[in-house]
Enzyme design. Structure first.
Site, PDB file in Angstrom:
ATOM      1  N   THR A  13       0.803  -1.262  -0.244  1.00 51.31           N
ATOM      2  CA  THR A  13       0.118   0.272   0.252  1.00 51.31           C
ATOM      3  C   THR A  13       0.831   1.062   0.147  1.00 51.31           C
ATOM      4  O   THR A  13       0.518   2.176  -0.866  1.00 51.31           O
ATOM      5  CB  THR A  13      -0.966   0.067   0.874  1.00 51.31           C
ATOM      6  OG1 THR A  13      -1.857  -1.891   1.291  1.00 51.31           O
ATOM      7  CG2 THR A  13      -1.720   1.152   0.870  1.00 51.31           C
ATOM      8  N   ASN A  33       8.298  -5.753  -7.693  1.00 48.72           N
ATOM      9  CA  ASN A  33       7.956  -6.552  -5.909  1.00 48.72           C
ATOM     10  C   ASN A  33       8.403  -8.021  -6.256  1.00 48.72           C
ATOM     11  O   ASN A  33       8.791  -8.130  -7.081  1.00 48.72           O
ATOM     12  CB  ASN A  33       6.804  -5.765  -5.666  1.00 48.72           C
ATOM     13  CG  ASN A  33       5.663  -6.905  -4.772  1.00 48.72           C
ATOM     14  OD1 ASN A  33       6.052  -5.857  -3.571  1.00 48.72           O
ATOM     15  ND2 ASN A  33       5.684  -7.713  -4.678  1.00 48.72           N
ATOM     16  N   SER A 128       5.994   9.634   6.866  1.00 46.10           N
ATOM     17  CA  SER A 128       4.493   9.649   8.172  1.00 46.10           C
ATOM     18  C   SER A 128       3.312   9.989   7.050  1.00 46.10           C
ATOM     19  O   SER A 128       3.932  11.018   6.692  1.00 46.10           O
ATOM     20  CB  SER A 128       4.422  10.351   9.043  1.00 46.10           C
ATOM     21  OG  SER A 128       3.891  10.399   9.752  1.00 46.10           O
ATOM     22  N   GLY A 129       2.227   9.718   7.061  1.00 43.56           N
ATOM     23  CA  GLY A 129       1.272  10.174   6.616  1.00 43.56           C
ATOM     24  C   GLY A 129       0.065   9.347   6.165  1.00 43.56           C
ATOM     25  O   GLY A 129      -1.215   9.757   6.362  1.00 43.56           O
ATOM     26  N   GLY A 130       0.483   8.131   6.544  1.00 41.64           N
ATOM     27  CA  GLY A 130      -0.093   6.797   6.074  1.00 41.64           C
ATOM     28  C   GLY A 130      -0.301   6.889   4.513  1.00 41.64           C
ATOM     29  O   GLY A 130       0.545   7.459   3.577  1.00 41.64           O
ATOM     30  N   LYS A 183      10.828  10.114  13.982  1.00 40.31           N
ATOM     31  CA  LYS A 183       9.600   9.328  12.768  1.00 40.31           C
ATOM     32  C   LYS A 183       9.104   8.953  14.479  1.00 40.31           C
ATOM     33  O   LYS A 183       7.657   8.405  14.738  1.00 40.31           O
ATOM     34  CB  LYS A 183       9.451   8.555  11.979  1.00 40.31           C
ATOM     35  CG  LYS A 183       8.985   7.530  11.408  1.00 40.31           C
ATOM     36  CD  LYS A 183       7.174   8.315  11.439  1.00 40.31           C
ATOM     37  CE  LYS A 183       6.242   7.171  10.119  1.00 40.31           C
ATOM     38  NZ  LYS A 183       5.980   6.045  10.780  1.00 40.31           N
ATOM     39  N   HIS A 186       7.339  11.046  16.170  1.00 41.36           N
ATOM     40  CA  HIS A 186       5.907  11.100  15.937  1.00 41.36           C
ATOM     41  C   HIS A 186       5.199   9.959  15.942  1.00 41.36           C
ATOM     42  O   HIS A 186       4.029  10.770  16.946  1.00 41.36           O
ATOM     43  CB  HIS A 186       6.178  11.942  14.706  1.00 41.36           C
ATOM     44  CG  HIS A 186       5.313  11.910  13.671  1.00 41.36           C
ATOM     45  ND1 HIS A 186       4.078  10.400  13.457  1.00 41.36           N
ATOM     46  CD2 HIS A 186       4.162  12.473  12.954  1.00 41.36           C
ATOM     47  CE1 HIS A 186       3.414  10.781  12.571  1.00 41.36           C
ATOM     48  NE2 HIS A 186       3.714  12.553  12.840  1.00 41.36           N
ATOM     49  N   ASN A 187       5.153   9.170  16.508  1.00 37.72           N
ATOM     50  CA  ASN A 187       4.336   7.619  16.560  1.00 37.72           C
ATOM     51  C   ASN A 187       4.379   7.874  17.732  1.00 37.72           C
ATOM     52  O   ASN A 187       2.562   7.791  17.821  1.00 37.72           O
ATOM     53  CB  ASN A 187       4.560   6.496  15.495  1.00 37.72           C
ATOM     54  CG  ASN A 187       5.325   7.036  14.008  1.00 37.72           C
ATOM     55  OD1 ASN A 187       4.752   7.653  14.131  1.00 37.72           O
ATOM     56  ND2 ASN A 187       5.159   5.228  13.611  1.00 37.72           N
ATOM     57  N   GLU A 190       1.885  10.400  18.302  1.00 35.47           N
ATOM     58  CA  GLU A 190       0.545  10.146  17.378  1.00 35.47           C
ATOM     59  C   GLU A 190      -0.832   9.433  18.586  1.00 35.47           C
ATOM     60  O   GLU A 190      -1.278   9.581  18.413  1.00 35.47           O
ATOM     61  CB  GLU A 190       0.879   9.505  15.932  1.00 35.47           C
ATOM     62  CG  GLU A 190      -0.404   8.639  15.264  1.00 35.47           C
ATOM     63  CD  GLU A 190       0.325   7.975  14.271  1.00 35.47           C
ATOM     64  OE1 GLU A 190       0.117   7.077  14.051  1.00 35.47           O
ATOM     65  OE2 GLU A 190       1.252   8.825  13.344  1.00 35.47           O
ATOM     66  N   TYR A 191       0.134   8.615  19.052  1.00 35.72           N
ATOM     67  CA  TYR A 191      -1.177   7.879  19.881  1.00 35.72           C
ATOM     68  C   TYR A 191      -1.430   8.531  21.112  1.00 35.72           C
ATOM     69  O   TYR A 191      -2.536   8.226  21.641  1.00 35.72           O
ATOM     70  CB  TYR A 191      -0.032   6.578  20.803  1.00 35.72           C
ATOM     71  CG  TYR A 191       0.862   5.230  19.737  1.00 35.72           C
ATOM     72  CD1 TYR A 191       0.640   5.204  18.711  1.00 35.72           C
ATOM     73  CD2 TYR A 191       0.402   3.784  20.409  1.00 35.72           C
ATOM     74  CE1 TYR A 191       1.556   3.942  17.874  1.00 35.72           C
ATOM     75  CE2 TYR A 191       0.921   2.404  20.058  1.00 35.72           C
ATOM     76  CZ  TYR A 191       0.930   2.481  18.835  1.00 35.72           C
ATOM     77  OH  TYR A 191       1.059   1.259  18.072  1.00 35.72           O
ATOM     78  N   ARG A 288      -4.020   1.117  25.092  1.00 37.95           N
ATOM     79  CA  ARG A 288      -3.846  -0.033  23.643  1.00 37.95           C
ATOM     80  C   ARG A 288      -3.272  -1.044  24.544  1.00 37.95           C
ATOM     81  O   ARG A 288      -4.518  -1.982  23.925  1.00 37.95           O
ATOM     82  CB  ARG A 288      -3.069   0.293  22.998  1.00 37.95           C
ATOM     83  CG  ARG A 288      -3.481   1.540  22.545  1.00 37.95           C
ATOM     84  CD  ARG A 288      -3.138   2.158  20.526  1.00 37.95           C
ATOM     85  NE  ARG A 288      -3.161   3.392  20.224  1.00 37.95           N
ATOM     86  CZ  ARG A 288      -3.156   3.461  19.011  1.00 37.95           C
ATOM     87  NH1 ARG A 288      -2.158   2.132  18.108  1.00 37.95           N
ATOM     88  NH2 ARG A 288      -2.933   4.584  18.107  1.00 37.95           N
TER      89      ARG A 288
END
Length: 466
Positions: A13, A33, A128-130, A183, A186-187, A190-191, A288
Protein backbone atom coordinates in the site's frame (compact mmCIF):
# COMPACT_ATOMS: atom_id res chain seq x y z
CA UNK A 1 19.23 1.07 -21.28
CA UNK A 2 19.01 2.95 -17.96
CA UNK A 3 15.99 5.22 -17.89
CA UNK A 4 14.82 5.69 -14.30
CA UNK A 5 16.11 8.37 -11.95
CA UNK A 6 15.23 6.31 -8.87
CA UNK A 7 14.06 2.83 -7.98
CA UNK A 8 11.62 1.39 -5.47
CA UNK A 9 11.33 -2.09 -3.99
CA UNK A 10 8.06 -3.18 -2.35
CA UNK A 11 4.70 -2.33 -3.89
CA UNK A 12 2.46 -2.75 -0.88
CA UNK A 13 0.00 0.00 0.00
CA UNK A 14 2.61 2.55 1.05
CA UNK A 15 5.19 1.60 -1.59
CA UNK A 16 2.71 1.79 -4.44
CA UNK A 17 1.41 5.18 -3.27
CA UNK A 18 4.92 6.57 -2.90
CA UNK A 19 5.94 5.32 -6.35
CA UNK A 20 2.95 7.04 -7.97
CA UNK A 21 3.76 10.23 -6.09
CA UNK A 22 7.34 10.15 -7.41
CA UNK A 23 6.16 9.50 -10.97
CA UNK A 24 3.56 12.25 -10.74
CA UNK A 25 6.23 14.75 -9.75
CA UNK A 26 8.08 14.02 -13.00
CA UNK A 27 10.69 11.47 -11.93
CA UNK A 28 10.83 8.23 -13.96
CA UNK A 29 10.89 5.35 -11.48
CA UNK A 30 11.79 1.67 -11.77
CA UNK A 31 9.81 -0.65 -9.51
CA UNK A 32 10.15 -4.26 -8.37
CA UNK A 33 8.10 -6.45 -6.08
CA UNK A 34 8.90 -9.98 -4.94
CA UNK A 35 5.64 -11.11 -6.57
CA UNK A 36 5.97 -10.35 -10.30
CA UNK A 37 2.21 -10.18 -10.81
CA UNK A 38 2.01 -7.32 -8.32
CA UNK A 39 4.69 -5.39 -10.22
CA UNK A 40 2.91 -5.69 -13.57
CA UNK A 41 -0.53 -4.98 -12.10
CA UNK A 42 0.87 -1.80 -10.57
CA UNK A 43 2.30 -0.66 -13.91
CA UNK A 44 -0.92 -1.51 -15.75
CA UNK A 45 -3.04 0.53 -13.35
CA UNK A 46 -0.73 3.56 -13.23
CA UNK A 47 -2.90 5.30 -15.84
CA UNK A 48 -1.42 8.48 -17.24
CA UNK A 49 1.66 7.97 -15.07
CA UNK A 50 2.49 4.65 -16.76
CA UNK A 51 5.10 6.17 -19.15
CA UNK A 52 7.19 7.12 -16.10
CA UNK A 53 6.92 3.68 -14.47
CA UNK A 54 9.36 0.94 -15.43
CA UNK A 55 8.19 -2.47 -14.20
CA UNK A 56 11.03 -4.96 -13.70
CA UNK A 57 10.88 -8.72 -13.13
CA UNK A 58 14.18 -9.18 -11.30
CA UNK A 59 16.44 -7.24 -8.97
CA UNK A 60 19.11 -7.30 -11.66
CA UNK A 61 16.70 -5.67 -14.12
CA UNK A 62 15.72 -3.07 -11.53
CA UNK A 63 19.34 -2.09 -10.96
CA UNK A 64 20.03 -1.93 -14.71
CA UNK A 65 17.01 0.33 -15.26
CA UNK A 66 18.30 3.09 -12.96
CA UNK A 67 20.78 5.74 -14.03
CA UNK A 68 23.98 5.45 -11.95
CA UNK A 69 24.89 6.37 -9.33
CA UNK A 70 21.67 4.65 -8.35
CA UNK A 71 19.19 5.44 -5.58
CA UNK A 72 16.75 2.72 -4.51
CA UNK A 73 13.97 3.09 -1.93
CA UNK A 74 13.04 0.08 0.19
CA UNK A 75 9.38 -0.13 1.19
CA UNK A 76 9.41 -3.56 2.83
CA UNK A 77 8.44 -4.67 6.37
CA UNK A 78 10.87 -3.58 9.08
CA UNK A 79 13.36 -6.03 10.54
CA UNK A 80 14.61 -9.18 8.86
CA UNK A 81 13.02 -8.33 5.51
CA UNK A 82 15.18 -5.21 5.25
CA UNK A 83 18.36 -7.12 6.09
CA UNK A 84 17.48 -9.78 3.50
CA UNK A 85 16.90 -7.13 0.85
CA UNK A 86 20.18 -5.39 1.63
CA UNK A 87 21.98 -8.73 1.32
CA UNK A 88 20.31 -9.38 -2.03
CA UNK A 89 21.33 -5.95 -3.36
CA UNK A 90 24.92 -6.11 -2.12
CA UNK A 91 26.41 -7.95 -5.14
CA UNK A 92 24.44 -5.81 -7.61
CA UNK A 93 25.33 -2.29 -6.46
CA UNK A 94 28.49 -0.21 -6.48
CA UNK A 95 30.00 1.84 -3.64
CA UNK A 96 28.40 5.06 -4.94
CA UNK A 97 24.88 3.61 -5.17
CA UNK A 98 22.42 4.54 -2.42
CA UNK A 99 19.78 2.43 -0.67
CA UNK A 100 17.07 4.23 1.35
CA UNK A 101 15.13 2.32 4.00
CA UNK A 102 11.81 4.20 4.09
CA UNK A 103 9.94 1.70 6.25
CA UNK A 104 8.99 1.93 9.92
CA UNK A 105 12.39 0.72 11.09
CA UNK A 106 13.67 0.57 14.65
CA UNK A 107 16.33 3.29 14.73
CA UNK A 108 18.70 0.88 16.49
CA UNK A 109 18.53 -1.34 13.39
CA UNK A 110 19.28 1.68 11.21
CA UNK A 111 22.28 2.55 13.39
CA UNK A 112 23.48 -1.06 13.15
CA UNK A 113 23.15 -1.12 9.35
CA UNK A 114 24.89 2.23 9.06
CA UNK A 115 27.82 0.93 11.10
CA UNK A 116 27.99 -2.44 9.36
CA UNK A 117 30.11 -1.29 6.46
CA UNK A 118 27.61 -1.94 3.68
CA UNK A 119 29.11 -2.05 0.17
CA UNK A 120 26.90 0.89 -0.87
CA UNK A 121 25.60 4.14 0.61
CA UNK A 122 22.70 3.94 3.05
CA UNK A 123 19.99 6.27 4.38
CA UNK A 124 17.25 5.66 6.92
CA UNK A 125 14.11 7.68 6.22
CA UNK A 126 10.93 8.08 8.24
CA UNK A 127 7.80 8.63 6.14
CA UNK A 128 4.57 9.70 7.81
CA UNK A 129 1.08 10.31 6.53
CA UNK A 130 -0.30 6.87 5.76
CA UNK A 131 -1.38 5.91 2.26
CA UNK A 132 -2.90 9.32 1.55
CA UNK A 133 0.28 11.09 2.59
CA UNK A 134 2.53 8.75 0.62
CA UNK A 135 0.44 9.35 -2.49
CA UNK A 136 -0.05 13.11 -2.28
CA UNK A 137 2.59 14.43 0.11
CA UNK A 138 4.04 12.87 3.27
CA UNK A 139 6.28 14.29 5.96
CA UNK A 140 9.79 12.94 5.42
CA UNK A 141 12.51 12.62 8.07
CA UNK A 142 15.90 11.60 6.69
CA UNK A 143 18.81 10.07 8.58
CA UNK A 144 22.33 9.57 7.23
CA UNK A 145 25.21 11.52 5.81
CA UNK A 146 24.41 14.98 4.49
CA UNK A 147 25.88 14.25 1.05
CA UNK A 148 23.64 11.22 0.63
CA UNK A 149 20.54 13.19 1.64
CA UNK A 150 21.50 16.00 -0.73
CA UNK A 151 21.60 13.52 -3.62
CA UNK A 152 17.94 12.57 -3.20
CA UNK A 153 16.66 15.80 -1.66
CA UNK A 154 15.27 17.09 -4.99
CA UNK A 155 13.00 14.03 -5.20
CA UNK A 156 12.08 14.01 -1.51
CA UNK A 157 11.24 17.69 -1.30
CA UNK A 158 9.24 17.43 -4.53
CA UNK A 159 7.03 14.61 -3.24
CA UNK A 160 6.69 15.92 0.33
CA UNK A 161 3.73 17.77 1.75
CA UNK A 162 3.81 21.56 1.79
CA UNK A 163 3.18 23.67 4.86
CA UNK A 164 0.95 26.74 4.54
CA UNK A 165 4.00 28.87 3.79
CA UNK A 166 5.00 26.57 0.92
CA UNK A 167 7.93 24.95 2.72
CA UNK A 168 8.35 21.25 1.90
CA UNK A 169 7.95 18.99 4.93
CA UNK A 170 11.11 17.01 4.23
CA UNK A 171 14.52 17.40 5.83
CA UNK A 172 17.56 15.53 7.03
CA UNK A 173 17.33 15.08 10.79
CA UNK A 174 20.88 13.90 11.44
CA UNK A 175 23.21 10.94 11.05
CA UNK A 176 22.40 7.22 10.90
CA UNK A 177 19.12 6.41 12.69
CA UNK A 178 18.14 10.02 13.45
CA UNK A 179 15.34 10.08 10.89
CA UNK A 180 13.79 6.85 12.12
CA UNK A 181 14.15 8.02 15.74
CA UNK A 182 12.24 11.23 15.02
CA UNK A 183 9.59 9.22 13.17
CA UNK A 184 9.33 6.91 16.19
CA UNK A 185 8.69 9.83 18.55
CA UNK A 186 6.21 11.22 16.04
CA UNK A 187 4.32 7.92 16.27
CA UNK A 188 4.44 8.02 20.07
CA UNK A 189 2.90 11.49 20.04
CA UNK A 190 0.36 10.16 17.56
CA UNK A 191 -0.63 7.43 20.04
CA UNK A 192 -1.03 10.03 22.79
CA UNK A 193 -2.96 12.52 20.68
CA UNK A 194 -5.39 9.80 19.57
CA UNK A 195 -5.81 8.52 23.12
CA UNK A 196 -6.62 11.98 24.53
CA UNK A 197 -9.17 12.56 21.78
CA UNK A 198 -10.68 9.14 22.53
CA UNK A 199 -10.88 9.98 26.24
CA UNK A 200 -12.70 13.24 25.52
CA UNK A 201 -14.98 11.39 23.10
CA UNK A 202 -15.78 8.93 25.91
CA UNK A 203 -16.63 11.74 28.30
CA UNK A 204 -19.04 13.22 25.77
CA UNK A 205 -20.59 9.82 24.94
CA UNK A 206 -20.75 8.19 28.37
CA UNK A 207 -20.59 11.12 30.77
CA UNK A 208 -22.62 13.77 28.95
CA UNK A 209 -24.89 11.39 27.00
CA UNK A 210 -24.26 13.01 23.61
CA UNK A 211 -25.12 11.24 20.37
CA UNK A 212 -22.46 10.71 17.73
CA UNK A 213 -23.67 13.55 15.48
CA UNK A 214 -23.57 16.03 18.34
CA UNK A 215 -20.03 14.91 19.14
CA UNK A 216 -19.10 15.30 15.48
CA UNK A 217 -20.40 18.86 15.50
CA UNK A 218 -18.25 19.66 18.54
CA UNK A 219 -15.13 18.19 16.95
CA UNK A 220 -15.83 20.14 13.76
CA UNK A 221 -16.13 23.36 15.74
CA UNK A 222 -12.88 22.66 17.59
CA UNK A 223 -11.15 22.10 14.26
CA UNK A 224 -11.74 25.76 13.44
CA UNK A 225 -9.76 26.94 16.46
CA UNK A 226 -6.58 26.19 18.41
CA UNK A 227 -7.08 22.44 18.07
CA UNK A 228 -7.18 22.57 14.26
CA UNK A 229 -5.43 19.38 13.19
CA UNK A 230 -5.75 16.29 11.05
CA UNK A 231 -6.79 14.06 13.97
CA UNK A 232 -9.54 16.42 15.14
CA UNK A 233 -10.71 16.79 11.54
CA UNK A 234 -11.04 13.04 11.00
CA UNK A 235 -12.61 12.59 14.44
CA UNK A 236 -15.43 14.85 13.27
CA UNK A 237 -15.80 12.77 10.11
CA UNK A 238 -15.63 9.44 11.96
CA UNK A 239 -18.36 10.38 14.42
CA UNK A 240 -20.58 11.74 11.64
CA UNK A 241 -20.33 8.58 9.53
CA UNK A 242 -23.18 6.05 9.40
CA UNK A 243 -22.82 2.30 9.12
CA UNK A 244 -24.06 1.24 5.65
CA UNK A 245 -25.27 -2.10 7.07
CA UNK A 246 -27.30 -0.93 10.06
CA UNK A 247 -27.65 2.83 9.71
CA UNK A 248 -26.16 3.26 13.17
CA UNK A 249 -23.41 5.75 13.95
CA UNK A 250 -20.21 4.15 12.72
CA UNK A 251 -18.28 4.35 16.03
CA UNK A 252 -21.14 2.55 17.78
CA UNK A 253 -20.58 -0.64 15.76
CA UNK A 254 -16.77 -0.78 16.15
CA UNK A 255 -15.22 -3.07 18.76
CA UNK A 256 -13.25 -1.07 21.32
CA UNK A 257 -9.98 -2.97 20.89
CA UNK A 258 -7.18 -0.81 19.45
CA UNK A 259 -4.43 -2.32 17.32
CA UNK A 260 -0.82 -1.21 17.20
CA UNK A 261 2.29 -1.88 15.14
CA UNK A 262 4.79 -1.26 17.93
CA UNK A 263 6.26 2.18 17.29
CA UNK A 264 4.46 3.74 20.26
CA UNK A 265 5.80 0.94 22.44
CA UNK A 266 9.30 1.57 21.06
CA UNK A 267 8.96 5.22 22.08
CA UNK A 268 8.01 4.29 25.64
CA UNK A 269 10.87 1.79 25.91
CA UNK A 270 13.46 4.19 24.52
CA UNK A 271 12.28 6.96 26.83
CA UNK A 272 13.27 4.79 29.78
CA UNK A 273 16.78 4.33 28.36
CA UNK A 274 17.05 8.11 27.93
CA UNK A 275 15.53 8.90 31.36
CA UNK A 276 13.02 11.03 29.45
CA UNK A 277 9.63 11.41 31.19
CA UNK A 278 6.86 10.95 28.61
CA UNK A 279 3.91 9.87 30.79
CA UNK A 280 1.20 10.84 28.28
CA UNK A 281 2.70 8.61 25.59
CA UNK A 282 3.30 5.80 28.08
CA UNK A 283 -0.33 6.04 29.23
CA UNK A 284 -1.52 5.85 25.63
CA UNK A 285 0.52 2.69 25.01
CA UNK A 286 -0.84 1.19 28.23
CA UNK A 287 -4.39 2.05 27.20
CA UNK A 288 -4.01 0.22 23.89
CA UNK A 289 -2.65 -2.81 25.70
CA UNK A 290 -5.59 -2.77 28.12
CA UNK A 291 -8.06 -2.35 25.26
CA UNK A 292 -6.84 -5.66 23.84
CA UNK A 293 -7.81 -7.48 27.06
CA UNK A 294 -11.49 -7.55 26.15
CA UNK A 295 -12.40 -10.72 28.06
CA UNK A 296 -10.77 -9.43 31.23
CA UNK A 297 -12.51 -6.07 30.91
CA UNK A 298 -15.85 -7.76 30.47
CA UNK A 299 -15.18 -9.89 33.55
CA UNK A 300 -14.18 -6.75 35.44
CA UNK A 301 -17.45 -5.03 34.60
CA UNK A 302 -19.42 -8.12 35.60
CA UNK A 303 -17.66 -8.20 38.98
CA UNK A 304 -17.36 -4.52 39.83
CA UNK A 305 -20.15 -2.93 37.75
CA UNK A 306 -20.10 -0.47 34.87
CA UNK A 307 -17.80 2.37 35.82
CA UNK A 308 -18.67 5.59 33.99
CA UNK A 309 -21.23 7.87 35.60
CA UNK A 310 -22.93 11.09 34.43
CA UNK A 311 -20.98 14.32 34.25
CA UNK A 312 -21.81 17.99 34.27
CA UNK A 313 -19.23 19.36 31.86
CA UNK A 314 -19.31 21.90 29.06
CA UNK A 315 -17.78 21.32 25.64
CA UNK A 316 -15.63 24.42 26.12
CA UNK A 317 -14.02 22.85 29.19
CA UNK A 318 -13.26 19.70 27.23
CA UNK A 319 -11.71 21.78 24.46
CA UNK A 320 -9.44 23.60 26.90
CA UNK A 321 -8.51 20.31 28.57
CA UNK A 322 -7.51 18.86 25.22
CA UNK A 323 -5.47 21.98 24.38
CA UNK A 324 -3.55 21.63 27.64
CA UNK A 325 -3.05 17.89 27.18
CA UNK A 326 -1.76 18.37 23.63
CA UNK A 327 0.81 20.98 24.67
CA UNK A 328 2.02 18.84 27.58
CA UNK A 329 2.35 15.79 25.35
CA UNK A 330 4.32 17.59 22.64
CA UNK A 331 6.55 19.20 25.27
CA UNK A 332 7.42 15.73 26.54
CA UNK A 333 8.10 14.48 23.02
CA UNK A 334 10.43 17.34 22.13
CA UNK A 335 12.28 16.92 25.44
CA UNK A 336 12.82 13.26 24.58
CA UNK A 337 14.18 14.20 21.15
CA UNK A 338 16.56 16.70 22.77
CA UNK A 339 17.79 13.96 25.11
CA UNK A 340 18.44 11.63 22.19
CA UNK A 341 20.27 14.38 20.32
CA UNK A 342 22.69 14.70 23.22
CA UNK A 343 23.00 10.96 23.83
CA UNK A 344 23.67 9.98 20.22
CA UNK A 345 25.46 13.15 19.04
CA UNK A 346 22.90 13.89 16.35
CA UNK A 347 22.46 17.67 16.82
CA UNK A 348 18.76 17.35 16.11
CA UNK A 349 17.13 20.63 15.06
CA UNK A 350 13.92 20.85 17.12
CA UNK A 351 12.40 23.82 15.24
CA UNK A 352 13.04 22.05 11.95
CA UNK A 353 11.36 18.89 13.26
CA UNK A 354 8.30 20.89 14.26
CA UNK A 355 8.23 22.46 10.80
CA UNK A 356 8.48 19.07 9.07
CA UNK A 357 5.50 17.87 11.13
CA UNK A 358 3.30 20.81 10.09
CA UNK A 359 1.81 19.01 7.08
CA UNK A 360 1.56 15.56 5.54
CA UNK A 361 1.90 13.56 8.75
CA UNK A 362 -0.77 12.19 11.08
CA UNK A 363 0.00 14.67 13.89
CA UNK A 364 -0.05 17.71 11.61
CA UNK A 365 -1.55 20.61 13.46
CA UNK A 366 -1.86 24.38 13.31
CA UNK A 367 -0.25 24.46 16.75
CA UNK A 368 3.03 23.20 15.29
CA UNK A 369 3.63 26.58 13.63
CA UNK A 370 3.78 28.21 17.06
CA UNK A 371 5.82 25.30 18.43
CA UNK A 372 8.40 25.77 15.69
CA UNK A 373 8.64 29.49 16.53
CA UNK A 374 8.94 28.79 20.27
CA UNK A 375 11.64 26.16 19.76
CA UNK A 376 13.55 28.44 17.38
CA UNK A 377 13.49 31.19 20.01
CA UNK A 378 15.05 28.89 22.65
CA UNK A 379 15.55 25.21 21.74
CA UNK A 380 16.87 24.35 25.22
CA UNK A 381 13.76 25.62 27.01
CA UNK A 382 10.95 23.24 27.82
CA UNK A 383 8.05 24.06 25.53
CA UNK A 384 5.69 24.68 28.45
CA UNK A 385 7.93 27.58 29.52
CA UNK A 386 7.79 29.36 26.16
CA UNK A 387 5.68 32.51 26.73
CA UNK A 388 3.06 31.67 24.09
CA UNK A 389 2.46 28.17 25.43
CA UNK A 390 2.84 29.12 29.08
CA UNK A 391 -0.03 31.57 28.59
CA UNK A 392 -2.14 28.91 26.84
CA UNK A 393 -1.47 26.42 29.62
CA UNK A 394 -2.32 28.92 32.36
CA UNK A 395 -5.70 29.47 30.74
CA UNK A 396 -6.34 25.78 29.99
CA UNK A 397 -5.04 23.95 33.08
CA UNK A 398 -8.08 24.80 35.25
CA UNK A 399 -10.30 23.09 32.67
CA UNK A 400 -7.98 20.09 32.48
CA UNK A 401 -8.05 19.83 36.27
CA UNK A 402 -11.85 20.08 36.29
CA UNK A 403 -12.26 17.47 33.54
CA UNK A 404 -9.82 15.00 35.09
CA UNK A 405 -11.11 15.37 38.66
CA UNK A 406 -14.79 15.11 37.71
CA UNK A 407 -14.12 12.31 35.27
CA UNK A 408 -12.13 10.25 37.74
CA UNK A 409 -14.68 10.87 40.50
CA UNK A 410 -17.39 9.49 38.22
CA UNK A 411 -15.32 6.44 37.27
CA UNK A 412 -14.18 7.43 33.76
CA UNK A 413 -10.79 6.11 32.64
CA UNK A 414 -8.61 9.08 31.62
CA UNK A 415 -5.06 7.73 31.66
CA UNK A 416 -3.49 10.13 29.15
CA UNK A 417 -5.18 13.34 30.30
CA UNK A 418 -4.53 12.50 33.96
CA UNK A 419 -0.89 11.61 33.28
CA UNK A 420 -0.36 14.93 31.56
CA UNK A 421 -1.85 16.80 34.50
CA UNK A 422 0.26 14.90 37.04
CA UNK A 423 3.42 15.62 35.05
CA UNK A 424 2.52 19.31 34.91
CA UNK A 425 1.95 19.42 38.67
CA UNK A 426 5.35 17.81 39.25
CA UNK A 427 7.00 20.24 36.83
CA UNK A 428 5.61 23.24 38.71
CA UNK A 429 6.62 21.94 42.17
CA UNK A 430 10.04 23.21 43.26
CA UNK A 431 10.21 20.90 46.29
CA UNK A 432 8.59 17.54 45.72
CA UNK A 433 8.71 14.32 47.70
CA UNK A 434 11.78 12.57 46.29
CA UNK A 435 13.61 13.47 49.51
CA UNK A 436 11.62 10.65 51.16
CA UNK A 437 12.74 8.25 48.43
CA UNK A 438 16.36 9.29 48.95
CA UNK A 439 16.02 8.73 52.71
CA UNK A 440 14.58 5.26 52.09
CA UNK A 441 17.35 4.40 49.61
CA UNK A 442 19.97 5.50 52.10
CA UNK A 443 18.32 3.54 54.91
CA UNK A 444 18.24 0.18 53.12
CA UNK A 445 21.19 0.59 50.77
CA UNK A 446 23.43 3.41 52.07
CA UNK A 447 23.05 5.18 48.71
CA UNK A 448 23.56 8.61 50.25
CA UNK A 449 21.85 11.93 49.48
CA UNK A 450 22.47 15.64 49.06
CA UNK A 451 21.51 18.03 51.87
CA UNK A 452 19.70 21.34 51.54
CA UNK A 453 21.90 23.08 54.12
CA UNK A 454 25.26 22.14 52.63
CA UNK A 455 26.51 20.18 55.65
CA UNK A 456 29.06 17.60 54.54
CA UNK A 457 27.15 14.52 55.64
CA UNK A 458 25.47 12.38 52.97
CA UNK A 459 24.03 9.64 55.19
CA UNK A 460 21.22 9.57 57.78
CA UNK A 461 21.56 8.55 61.44
CA UNK A 462 19.78 5.23 60.97
CA UNK A 463 22.97 3.43 60.02
CA UNK A 464 24.72 4.67 63.16
CA UNK A 465 22.16 3.33 65.60
CA UNK A 466 22.90 0.17 67.55
Amino acid sequence: MAQAQIGLIGLGTMGAALALNIAEKGFPIAVWNRTTEVTHRFAETAGELAPRVIATDTLEALVQAITPPRAIILMVPAGEAVDAQLDALAPLLGPDDLVIDAGNADFHDTNRRDEAGLPFRFLGMGVSGGEEGARHGPAIMGGGEAADWDRVAPVMTAIAARADDGTPCAARMGDAGAGHFVKMVHNGIEYADMQMIAEVYGLMRDGMGLEAQAISDIFARWNEGTLSSYLIEISAKVTAARDPHTGAAMPDVILDRAGQKGTGRWTAIEAQHLSAPIPVIEAAVMARNVSARLDERQAGQARFGAAPGPLSLEADALEQALIAGKILCYAQGFTMIAGASERFGWTLDLPQIARVWRAGCIIRSTMLNDMADALADDPARNLIMAPFFADLIERAIPALRQVVSQGIAAGHALPALASGLMWFDMMRTARGTANMIQAQRDFFGAHGFQRLDGIDDSHGPWGRQA
